[in-house]
Design an enzyme around this catalytic site. Structure first.
Site, PDB file in Angstrom:
ATOM      1  N   ASP A  42       8.354   0.023  -0.765  1.00 55.77           N
ATOM      2  CA  ASP A  42       8.421  -1.001   0.295  1.00 55.77           C
ATOM      3  C   ASP A  42       9.834  -1.532   0.417  1.00 55.77           C
ATOM      4  OD1 ASP A  42       5.606  -1.128   0.151  1.00 55.77           O
ATOM      5  OD2 ASP A  42       5.733  -2.758  -1.319  1.00 55.77           O
ATOM      6  N   HIS A  62       6.141  -2.972  -4.029  1.00 59.28           N
ATOM      7  CA  HIS A  62       6.105  -1.569  -4.453  1.00 59.28           C
ATOM      8  C   HIS A  62       7.539  -1.063  -4.286  1.00 59.28           C
ATOM      9  CE1 HIS A  62       1.929  -1.937  -2.823  1.00 59.28           C
ATOM     10  NE2 HIS A  62       1.610  -1.098  -3.773  1.00 59.28           N
TER      11      HIS A  62
HETATM   12  C1  XUL Z   1      -4.595  -1.614  -2.642  1.00 58.73           C
HETATM   13  C2  XUL Z   1      -3.955  -2.690  -3.416  1.00 58.73           C
HETATM   14  C3  XUL Z   1      -2.534  -2.446  -3.786  1.00 58.73           C
HETATM   15  C4  XUL Z   1      -2.141  -2.978  -5.121  1.00 58.73           C
HETATM   16  C5  XUL Z   1      -0.730  -2.630  -5.509  1.00 58.73           C
HETATM   17  O1  XUL Z   1      -5.910  -1.879  -2.296  1.00 58.73           O
HETATM   18  O2  XUL Z   1      -4.549  -3.708  -3.681  1.00 58.73           O
HETATM   19  O3  XUL Z   1      -1.737  -2.951  -2.774  1.00 58.73           O
HETATM   20  O4  XUL Z   1      -2.271  -4.363  -5.182  1.00 58.73           O
HETATM   21  O5  XUL Z   1      -0.455  -1.273  -5.443  1.00 58.73           O
END
Ligand code: XUL
Ligand code: CO
Length: 437
Positions: free
Chosen positions: A104, A101
């Site tokens: 992150d 992300h």
């Molecule tokens: C949350 C989830 C996230 C997505 C990316 O449950 O799975 O981490 O994979 O935003």
């Protein structure tokens, strides 16, 4: 050059008889299974957020892990250390990909402009580390759910100003993913849902979400990004009702808003089970429409009804998943991302290796077993035989659109009752178990 895992070397493949915990027993990257190496089939990715930014916190207590990449006082130095740790880890593990992300990899600053400058600095380092190590980006995504501004949603927020913030963030994250040669870009609707209809205009919120996705499609074209746009369904958590409930509802949503051709799905095991499905069910629903893009392989706990994000250890489940994936021709430019975290009590750096090794081995075994089942053809022969009637006579006429309701009535009047046939479910379960030996 700092190292963060000095006690662990490259994880070797030692075969099924190995007793060394930090070795693969089943995942052998170069081994060919059905014409492709395991590396190409599985395209494993380490999830940056859980593995390097996870703290072990839960609703009842704060951080418990002490990570050597998290010690510098300057937040950007910490971010750079964390990124270096991720590449050292991935290289030692032999994982070809990672996922992030935006927030992150680079911490949010006081203004969007400064946050973007931070991202640029980290992306430059990531590009260099990718070149140095050969590791690649499976997907990038934007965290539009953690910051307080997203409390009432991102694209589905009642306030267009928040919608704009999400759009700005996604634009930048897509650009960074493109710069790093990312194979995909993921949308998980973090808070795109609601908890009470008393204050929610559901129809409007869905239109807003579609509008943002359309903007992403346009921006992808504008910058020439070749990656696949993926939507990751999840039925609940953090909101009670999430709009991307499961594969079937997302496919319907995409069709309704004319977005079907622009997106595939990233199916997560634990999200499928939260929706009351099995992992393989949601994989099959996506694959049946040619929309299976990638997977997040973290599982739930059968005794707990929430998103526990555990590493896969259940051979039966990975075999079932690989049966679907192989039948439909593989994951293409998607991969197997471990969106999983070690337990709060797993305090040591070595635990991160054990968790990934176990997950990779469990998937490699699932791959090999599924490949054997499909090559032997017994399971598929049963399935084919079950539908044999559709390949001839009446069945063929119905599916060709040639039969009418009066004709069906005439058929039954002359042929009487259909013959009862067993589905042989238990026998087939036994058959699959035979391959698990
Ligand atoms: C949350 C989830 C996230 C997505 C990316 O449950 O799975 O981490 O994979 O935003
Ligand atoms: Co996920």
């Amino acid at each position: 050059m700092k190292t963060f895992f000095p006690e662990v070397g490259p994880v070797p493949y030692e075969g099924p008889d190995s007793t060394q915990p930090l070795a693969f027993r089943h995942y052998c990257a170069d081994e060919v299974v059905g014409g492709k190496t395991m590396r190409e089939h599985l395209r494993f990715a380490v999830a940056f957020w859980h593995t390097f930014r996870g703290t072990g916190a839960d609703p009842f207590g704060g951080a418990v892990y002490e990570r050597p990449w998290n010690t510098a006082s300057d937040p950007m130095e910490r971010a750079e250390d964390t990124l270096r740790a991720a590449f050292e880890f991935g290289t030692k593990l032999g994982a070809p990909f990672y996922c992030w992300h935006d927030r992150d990899i680079a911490p949010e600053a006081d203004t969007l402009a400064e946050t973007n400058r931070r991202l640029d600095r980290i992306v430059a380092l990531a590009a260099q580390l990718q070149r140095d190590t050969g590791m690649q980006l499976l997907w990038g995504t934007s965290n539009c759910f953690s910051h307080p501004r997203f409390t009432h949603g991102a694209a589905t927020n009642p306030d267009p100003h928040v919608f704009a913030y999400a759009g700005a963030q996604i634009r930048k994250a897509m650009e960074c993913t493109h710069e790093l040669g990312g194979a995909n870009y993921v949308f998980w609707g973090g808070r795109e849902g609601y908890s009470s209809l008393l204050n929610t205009d559901l129809a409007r919120e869905q239109e807003q979400l579609a509008r943002l996705l359309r903007m992403a499609v346009d921006y992808k074209r504008e910058i020439g990004f070749q990656g696949i746009l993926l939507i990751e369904p999840k039925p609940k958590e953090p909101t009670k009702h999430q709009y991307d409930f499961d594969a079937a509802s997302v496919l319907g949503f995409l069709r309704r808003f004319g977005l079907f051709d622009h997106f595939k799905l990233n199916i997560e095991a634990n999200h499928a089970t939260l929706a009351g499905h099995s992992f393989e069910h949601d994989l099959e629903v996506a694959a049946a429409e040619g929309r299976l893009g990638s997977i997040d392989t973290n599982r739930g706990d059968p005794q707990l009804g929430w998103d526990t994000d555990q590493f896969p250890t259940d051979l039966y489940s990975t075999t079932a998943a690989m049966l679907v994936i192989l039948r439909h021709g593989g994951l293409g430019q998607g991969g197997v991302n471990f969106d999983a975290k070690v337990r709060r009590g797993s305090l040591d750096l070595a635990d991160l290796f054990h968790a990934h090794i176990g997950g990779m081995d469990t998937f490699a075994r699932g791959l090999k077993i599924a490949h054997r089942i499909l090559s032997d053809g017994v399971l598929d022969a049963h399935r084919q035989q079950r539908y044999a009637g559709w390949a001839e006579g009446l069945g063929q006429r119905i599916m060709a659109g040639a039969a009418t309701l009066p004709e069906l009535e005439a058929y039954v009047l002359s042929h009487g009752e259909p013959q009862p046939r067993s589905g042989r479910e238990e026998m087939l379960e036994n058959l699959v178990n035979d391959y698990l030996r």
